[in-house]
Write an enzyme that holds these catalytic residues in place. Structure first.
Site, PDB file in Angstrom:
ATOM      1  N   HIS A 138       1.887   8.466  -2.017  1.00  0.00           N
ATOM      2  CA  HIS A 138       2.137   7.068  -1.786  1.00  0.00           C
ATOM      3  C   HIS A 138       3.298   6.989  -0.708  1.00  0.00           C
ATOM      4  O   HIS A 138       4.180   7.543  -0.549  1.00  0.00           O
ATOM      5  CB  HIS A 138       2.843   6.531  -2.911  1.00  0.00           C
ATOM      6  CG  HIS A 138       2.697   4.970  -3.124  1.00  0.00           C
ATOM      7  ND1 HIS A 138       3.607   4.406  -2.308  1.00  0.00           N
ATOM      8  CD2 HIS A 138       2.111   4.222  -3.767  1.00  0.00           C
ATOM      9  CE1 HIS A 138       3.190   2.959  -2.612  1.00  0.00           C
ATOM     10  NE2 HIS A 138       2.408   2.819  -3.274  1.00  0.00           N
TER      11      HIS A 138
ATOM     12  N   GLU B 167      -3.775  -4.953  -2.272  1.00  0.00           N
ATOM     13  CA  GLU B 167      -3.108  -3.597  -1.761  1.00  0.00           C
ATOM     14  C   GLU B 167      -4.436  -2.879  -0.646  1.00  0.00           C
ATOM     15  O   GLU B 167      -5.360  -3.584  -0.532  1.00  0.00           O
ATOM     16  CB  GLU B 167      -3.297  -2.805  -2.984  1.00  0.00           C
ATOM     17  CG  GLU B 167      -1.936  -3.172  -3.896  1.00  0.00           C
ATOM     18  CD  GLU B 167      -1.798  -2.379  -5.136  1.00  0.00           C
ATOM     19  OE1 GLU B 167      -0.956  -1.489  -4.984  1.00  0.00           O
ATOM     20  OE2 GLU B 167      -2.645  -2.375  -6.060  1.00  0.00           O
TER      21      GLU B 167
ATOM     22  N   ARG C  42      -8.068   7.724  -3.799  1.00  0.00           N
ATOM     23  CA  ARG C  42      -8.174   6.782  -4.866  1.00  0.00           C
ATOM     24  C   ARG C  42      -7.807   5.324  -4.262  1.00  0.00           C
ATOM     25  O   ARG C  42      -6.928   5.231  -3.446  1.00  0.00           O
ATOM     26  CB  ARG C  42      -7.251   6.878  -6.190  1.00  0.00           C
ATOM     27  CG  ARG C  42      -7.185   5.843  -7.399  1.00  0.00           C
ATOM     28  CD  ARG C  42      -6.174   6.153  -8.128  1.00  0.00           C
ATOM     29  NE  ARG C  42      -4.927   6.275  -7.607  1.00  0.00           N
ATOM     30  CZ  ARG C  42      -3.854   5.282  -7.734  1.00  0.00           C
ATOM     31  NH1 ARG C  42      -3.976   4.277  -8.608  1.00  0.00           N
ATOM     32  NH2 ARG C  42      -2.789   5.407  -7.247  1.00  0.00           N
TER      33      ARG C  42
ATOM     34  N   HIS D  85       1.951  11.205  -5.485  1.00  0.00           N
ATOM     35  CA  HIS D  85       1.764   9.997  -6.492  1.00  0.00           C
ATOM     36  C   HIS D  85       0.631   9.964  -7.328  1.00  0.00           C
ATOM     37  O   HIS D  85       0.932   9.795  -8.566  1.00  0.00           O
ATOM     38  CB  HIS D  85       1.604   8.628  -5.608  1.00  0.00           C
ATOM     39  CG  HIS D  85       1.270   7.541  -6.317  1.00  0.00           C
ATOM     40  ND1 HIS D  85       2.470   6.999  -7.012  1.00  0.00           N
ATOM     41  CD2 HIS D  85       0.249   6.478  -6.474  1.00  0.00           C
ATOM     42  CE1 HIS D  85       2.025   5.820  -7.450  1.00  0.00           C
ATOM     43  NE2 HIS D  85       0.942   5.601  -7.107  1.00  0.00           N
TER      44      HIS D  85
ATOM     45  N   ARG E 263      -4.390   4.613   1.588  1.00  0.00           N
ATOM     46  CA  ARG E 263      -3.231   5.217   1.496  1.00  0.00           C
ATOM     47  C   ARG E 263      -3.202   6.690   2.097  1.00  0.00           C
ATOM     48  O   ARG E 263      -2.263   6.946   2.729  1.00  0.00           O
ATOM     49  CB  ARG E 263      -2.792   5.680   0.064  1.00  0.00           C
ATOM     50  CG  ARG E 263      -2.168   4.622  -0.476  1.00  0.00           C
ATOM     51  CD  ARG E 263      -1.778   4.729  -1.977  1.00  0.00           C
ATOM     52  NE  ARG E 263      -1.431   3.629  -2.578  1.00  0.00           N
ATOM     53  CZ  ARG E 263      -1.534   3.599  -4.039  1.00  0.00           C
ATOM     54  NH1 ARG E 263      -1.566   4.503  -4.732  1.00  0.00           N
ATOM     55  NH2 ARG E 263      -1.179   2.205  -4.411  1.00  0.00           N
TER      56      ARG E 263
HETATM   57  C1  SIN Z   1       1.705   0.810  -6.247  1.00  0.00           C
HETATM   58  O1  SIN Z   1       2.354  -0.422  -6.616  1.00  0.00           O
HETATM   59  O2  SIN Z   1       1.780   0.592  -4.928  1.00  0.00           O
HETATM   60  C2  SIN Z   1       0.956   1.604  -6.901  1.00  0.00           C
HETATM   61  C3  SIN Z   1      -0.304   1.197  -7.432  1.00  0.00           C
HETATM   62  C4  SIN Z   1      -1.267   2.360  -7.613  1.00  0.00           C
HETATM   63  O3  SIN Z   1      -0.951   3.668  -7.291  1.00  0.00           O
HETATM   64  O4  SIN Z   1      -2.455   2.123  -8.114  1.00  0.00           O
END
Ligand code: SIN
Length: 553
Positions: free
Chosen positions: A241, A113, A383, A348, A287
């Site tokens: 998000h 991610e 975060r 989010h 993010r």
């Molecule tokens: C996601 O699956 O994009 C969310 C994961 C997260 O917010 O840590």
């Protein structure tokens, strides 16, 4: 009616259930949860849980990724603890029965991610949170020592300071004794007392008009604890998000960042890519950068969404790896394997919250917190994706170690417990004006979205500050006059949480991580490389004339 337990846990996501499960060996536990037991943000987490598992990964890399994303505000000591202890806690979950995806004949199928330099996201397809929640609930149900109070909502904490005018709220002498709880199915208020109160109520996405969060995320823990004198930090850092499904009926359904981790590409509606203009890491930038870039591109082009394109990935891979996302998009008319899906950012994750130490202890004795409701120093100004489930596991485990020692102390607050009055509704009557609640609820969410969103200005923040003050006064009056309901309690909590976010954003005169103010567009390390902390020290005694702990000026 009053109930006594050794440990009272408020909230039933990963943080609350982990604590309950571990602490029940030492005493009786009551879990207070405002909906059904499984209804928490944990259940909806898709991407996964970050944990150093691969041979080419290291704790040091996880620490560095977390700190870099947190933009100078992470507390390094706790970041190191969390990254180091995370894998052991994840293994405990696996021992309990949680099943994370594996590569046939090899190790875990680790996802990637934004902001992670390595593949380190354990997942159960795209339903990781549900797998964790399911496992913990099964284990909790097997314990005789845990009683579950579903559809019960915390009203206010009962503390020493609320019984004794000589004790300052949130001072060293203050301690938590229990709480008043509304059973919103019977409308009865229950007094619960305990040796330790454990706050694990999650976040506050509902403070914004568009959010990936479930309806339960109304900032209850922050507001309840703040009213009692707990310190609250860094509320201005609310994570948006970047990719939630854009569809009027989809309620900002989340499209996991792991879709981009597997190669998904963000495009403008004309097909052009744009993330390379905003960050070296392109679509997998942290993010805050991606959400801001989308906001910028939408404002520049006038478009109401951008596109997430996964059509170049093999169809079977999308269907197997993201079955829930694939199915949900299909229900709204988008076949992810064949066409790009429309996405927009939505609120989010609340990175700020109750200030806790590395064992979850707040500034009020016997009041602990873990998970999204707390500010442990792990996230700083932003975060790192998938660090939150891991934080909940680590902090709740460490809190158990601490409270067990507290538990050994003689029960010296018995006299105080005898002084706790039963809840008294005073002269409040049934409301005939519920429209006030729904109107104010809507107004808060809109003003937060428009004035305190991804990109802020001082003028807009001031506007928001004035409006929220008026709304708070109106809500306070409503709360005083009418019998409480779940809706009025949530509205009051939402308004206080909104006020704290605005206060944090007004105070921080710089841009850093998730807080971006066009009037102060750069970080200012000399003055602002520090947390913003707020504490409410207004003394509200529980008395016969003020039975519901209200200030009514
Ligand atoms: C996601 O699956 O994009 C969310 C994961 C997260 O917010 O840590």
């Amino acid at each position: 009616m009053s109930i006594e337990k050794d440990f009272i846990v408020i909230g039933s996501g990963v943080a609350g259930l982990t604590f309950a499960l571990k602490v029940c060996k030492f005493g009786s536990v009551g879990i207070v949860t405002k909906d059904a037991l499984e209804e928490s943000a944990t259940k909806y987490a898709q991407g996964g849980i970050a944990s150093v598992m691969a041979e080419d990964d290291s704790f040091e890399l996880h620490v560095q990724d977390t700190m870099q994303t947190g933009r100078g505000l992470c507390h390094e000591d706790f970041v190191r603890i969390a990254c180091r202890e995370g894998p052991a806690r994840v293994r405990e979950l696996i021992d309990l029965g949680a099943q994370f995806d594996r590569i046939r004949g090899a190790g875990f199928d680790l996802g990637k991610e934004g902001g992670h330099s390595k593949r380190r996201i354990l997942h159960a397809n795209d339903l990781t949170g549900w797998e964790i929640e399911r496992t913990l609930i099964q284990a909790v149900h097997a314990q005789d020592n845990i009683e579950i109070f579903e559809h019960h909502m915390a009203i206010d904490l009962i503390t020493q300071a609320r019984l004794d005018e000589k004790i300052q709220p949130g001072s060293d002498e203050d301690e938590a004794l229990g709480l008043y709880v509304l059973n919103h199915q019977t409308q009865k208020v229950v007094t619960m007392v305990g040796r330790v109160i454990f706050m694990a109520t999650g976040g506050a996405g509902k403070v914004y008009l568009y959010t990936s969060n479930p309806d339960t995320a109304t900032g209850d823990g922050v507001a309840v604890a703040y009213r009692a004198g707990a310190k609250i930090a860094n509320m201005e850092f609310f994570q948006f998000h970047p990719t939630c499904l854009f569809h009027p009926k989809a309620k900002s359904f989340l499209i996991s960042e792991t879709v981009r981790g597997e190669g998904g590409i963000l495009r403008l509606q004309n097909g052009d890519t744009f993330m390379e203009n905003h960050h070296d890491l392109g679509c997998l930038a942290p993010r805050d950068v991606v959400a801001r870039a989308i906001d910028y591109e939408m404002k520049t082009s006038g478009d109401d969404h951008v596109l997430l394109d996964a059509t170049h990935l093999e169809g079977y891979r999308i269907r197997e790896r993201f079955p829930n996302i694939y199915k949900t998009c299909l229900e709204f008319g988008f076949d992810m394997a064949r066409e790009p899906v429309p996405v927009v950012p939505a609120a989010h994750y609340m990175c700020g919250g109750l200030v806790v130490d590395a064992n979850g202890q707040t500034n009020i004795k016997r009041l602990f917190a873990s998970g999204e409701v707390c500010s442990s120093g792990l996230h700083g100004a932003n975060r790192l994706a998938s660090n939150s489930l891991m934080e909940g596991l680590v902090l709740s485990h460490r809190a158990v170690e601490k409270v067990v020692n507290l538990f050994k102390e003689p029960k010296n607050f018995k006299n105080s417990l005898d002084r706790i009055p039963e809840w008294d509704p005073g002269s409040a009557v049934d409301s005939d004006e519920s429209v006030v609640v729904s109107h104010n609820w809507d107004e808060i969410r809109r003003l937060m979205w428009n004035y305190v969103g991804i990109v802020r200005t001082t003028k807009r923040l001031k506007r928001a500050e004035r409006r929220i003050q008026l709304l708070l006064e109106e809500i306070q009056e409503y709360y005083w006059n009418f019998k409480i309901t779940k809706d009025t309690l949530e509205l009051r909590n939402l308004a206080i949480t909104a006020q704290l976010i605005i206060q944090g954003a007004m105070t921080r005169k710089e841009s850093r991580g998730l807080h971006y103010n066009l009037d102060y567009p750069e970080p200012d390390d000399a003055n602002w490389k520090q947390d913003t902390v707020f504490q409410n020290t207004v003394h509200r005694l529980i008395t016969q004339t003020n039975p519901r702990i209200v200030t009514h000026e």
